[in-house]
Motif scaffolding. Sequence first.
Motif: not given
Length: 358
Positions: A175-192
Amino acid sequence: MKKVLITISVIFLLGLIIIVPVLTPIILLSNILTDDEETNMQLFCSGTGDYNKSMIDEKFNSYLDEDGNRVNPVGALSDKQNLFYKHAKKFNIDAVLMMAIALHETGNGTSNAVVNYNNPAGLMSGSKLMKFATLDKGIEAQGRTLHNRMIRDGKKTIIELSKVYAPIGAANDPNNLNKFWVENVSNFVMALGGVKNCDVLGAVGEVIMIGSGEYVIPTVDGFRVTSHFQSRYSPITGALEFHNGTDLACSKASPIVAFTDGKVKYVEDKISRWTTTLGNYIIVEHGKGVTTWYGHLEPGTSKVMVGQSVKAGQQIAGCGTTGYSTGYHLHFSVRIDKQYIDPYPYLTGSKAFSDLTD
């Protein structure tokens, strides 16, 4: 495999947008600009040499609701932050980075992998998901794997890590979801509250692709997308519009650098009365009709002039909030002739400008 990476020393921000189905991505110069996000400044790297444990606890700690029922806000990962601290220290890995990857990979601790396999990081053995006796063992395996990728193999930043942890176009990502990996991991880093070790974010002007060309994240604060190339309601006017670029978070006057080699075509650097809603902006030409646009730049920060050649990663201006903007960020657009195209695949290294010009 899958693993992490992002860019620079300090990053901020967040924006709220309303996403509507994507419209045709052809927009002419006259309507280039109605973009922007409201931004809340927040350190992406703590810069203190320690973790923001209050933000981490707020995310991970379970609690009792008004009826006395136990609520686990991040599913199977709730109350497990000390396991991440323990194994991050053991393997010399940033704990927040481990937590962010685990939250992304498990859908906030709810996936089958973590619930039934004690696997918080999507670790595979061949084509099969690995199973661990306890979550402690699963987090330990995640720490060991990250150590191997980041320290042994030198994949030290979120973007570099993503290319081995969650490569775009991988066979196990139909489903080509890996293209959002950098962005989503970065979002969680900020949330923490940000990583403890700023090196995880990379150095100023991080190279994201080498080959036919060199490409560099244009915001040295890091890679934090606040609005995509899509149809949306304008945060300024409330009207439905097509947002013709990618907005990247950055802090006041922090360096904005050239995405790749080129020649400066246009520079606007004013206090007010800008010619477009982009406010102060710079256009750089890259040959065969391809241009990059850098908008909302801070007044008085332009470092280049029309006709000047620039190299990938060379500072051209500073981050601002001029024009139609509700907070500090960079509006980054890519055009081929008069047609705007989605910058995101180029920013994440899945496409190169040579694809357009060959």
